[in-house]
Motif scaffolding. Structure first.
Motif, PDB file in Angstrom:
ATOM      1  N   ALA A 149       0.831  -1.206   0.000  1.00 16.93           N
ATOM      2  CA  ALA A 149       0.000   0.000   0.000  1.00 16.93           C
ATOM      3  C   ALA A 149       0.868   1.259   0.000  1.00 16.93           C
ATOM      4  N   ALA A 150       1.940   1.240   0.774  1.00 20.71           N
ATOM      5  CA  ALA A 150       2.848   2.387   0.823  1.00 20.71           C
ATOM      6  C   ALA A 150       3.527   2.599  -0.523  1.00 20.71           C
ATOM      7  N   GLN A 151       3.915   1.521  -1.193  1.00 22.84           N
ATOM      8  CA  GLN A 151       4.556   1.635  -2.504  1.00 22.84           C
ATOM      9  C   GLN A 151       3.601   2.232  -3.534  1.00 22.84           C
ATOM     10  N   VAL A 152       2.354   1.780  -3.529  1.00 23.22           N
ATOM     11  CA  VAL A 152       1.375   2.299  -4.491  1.00 23.22           C
ATOM     12  C   VAL A 152       1.112   3.783  -4.235  1.00 23.22           C
ATOM     13  N   ALA A 153       0.941   4.142  -2.964  1.00 19.69           N
ATOM     14  CA  ALA A 153       0.705   5.555  -2.624  1.00 19.69           C
ATOM     15  C   ALA A 153       1.916   6.409  -2.980  1.00 19.69           C
ATOM     16  N   GLY A 154       3.099   5.923  -2.678  1.00 20.31           N
ATOM     17  CA  GLY A 154       4.304   6.669  -3.002  1.00 20.31           C
ATOM     18  C   GLY A 154       4.476   6.852  -4.495  1.00 20.31           C
ATOM     19  N   GLY A 155       4.173   5.812  -5.267  1.00 20.00           N
ATOM     20  CA  GLY A 155       4.285   5.923  -6.712  1.00 20.00           C
ATOM     21  C   GLY A 155       3.364   6.990  -7.276  1.00 20.00           C
ATOM     22  N   ALA A 156       2.126   7.008  -6.791  1.00 18.59           N
ATOM     23  CA  ALA A 156       1.170   8.027  -7.257  1.00 18.59           C
ATOM     24  C   ALA A 156       1.665   9.426  -6.916  1.00 18.59           C
ATOM     25  N   ALA A 157       2.181   9.600  -5.703  1.00 16.14           N
ATOM     26  CA  ALA A 157       2.690  10.914  -5.298  1.00 16.14           C
ATOM     27  C   ALA A 157       3.872  11.328  -6.179  1.00 16.14           C
ATOM     28  N   GLY A 158       4.745  10.385  -6.496  1.00 15.46           N
ATOM     29  CA  GLY A 158       5.895  10.700  -7.338  1.00 15.46           C
ATOM     30  C   GLY A 158       5.492  11.152  -8.727  1.00 15.46           C
TER      31      GLY A 158
END
Length: 229
Positions: free
Chosen positions: A90-99
């Protein structure tokens, strides 16, 4: 802050910077080298490989997978628990979207612009499966070597090469794939292409997990902070 919260924060930040580099370098490449797709790919691949080396070295003492497939293979090998794996993905998906959003804004584009760049076809999907299979082998092979600290260079080098030798240009990462739908740029992928890409990545990761078990039959040690891929 709990250990899991620290790991999740590291995964979020690391994946955000990775996607910002992928998307940002793609936008920069098209502006600096218009009409030259080969040069654009070279510029983007070098930036992506370099940032991977830097990010893995920086975040490895905490957690540095930045990839749901790698995290799921860790779970399959018993290195982490199911709850930890779910939180990290979940953290990876959220971080990717933010990036992706930050990259768009840095270059004066809309924060979110869904990509119209279709990526499909049997050869392209095979390329994604091959790219992900190889990435997982490189990650876990490097971690089992006598010099596990070299994983950053192994992964960065592999990704630069896989940009060129795979027909898909090696997304090899579901979180990055989802994030790249948010930028209608050189690095983008149309939302309609995502499901097949992610399935190919999961298939490649599953095959690689089996290969890792066969190549490294000894029990995989529990991860220490210095071993996080």
């Amino acid at each position: 802050m709990s250990a899991l919260a620290r790991h999740a924060l590291a995964e979020l930040l690391g994946t955000a910077f990775l996607v910002a580099a992928v998307v940002g370098s793609g936008i920069a490449a098209t502006r600096l080298s218009p009409g030259e797709p080969g040069l654009q790919l070279l510029e983007s691949s070098l930036a992506t490989g370099a940032v991977l080396v830097a990010l893995i070295i920086a975040f490895q003492p905490v957690s540095a997978s930045f990839n749901p497939v790698v995290t799921l293979v860790e779970r399959a090998l018993g290195r982490i628990g199911g709850t930890d794996a779910a939180v990290l993905v979940a953290a990876q998906v959220a971080g990717g979207a933010a990036g992706a959003v930050v990259a768009n804004l840095m270059f004066g584009l809309d924060a979110v612009a869904l990509s119209a760049r279709t990526r499909d076809g049997g050869g392209v999907l095979l390329g994604e499966a091959v790219a992900t299979f190889g990435l997982v082998l490189v990650v876990f092979g490097a971690l089992r070597s006598a010099r596990a600290e070299t994983v950053a260079y192994a992964v960065g080098g592999y990704i630069v090469a896989a940009y060129w030798f795979t027909s898909s240009t090696s997304f090899a990462n579901p979180a990055v794939t989802l994030a790249r739908t948010l930028s209608d740029s050189f690095a983008g992928i149309a939302p309609a292409s995502v499901a097949a890409f992610v399935l190919a990545q999961l298939a490649g990761g599953a095959a690689a997990a089996l290969a890792v078990r066969l190549l490294h039959p000894l029990p995989v040690p529990a991860p220490t902070p210095q071993e996080a891929p």
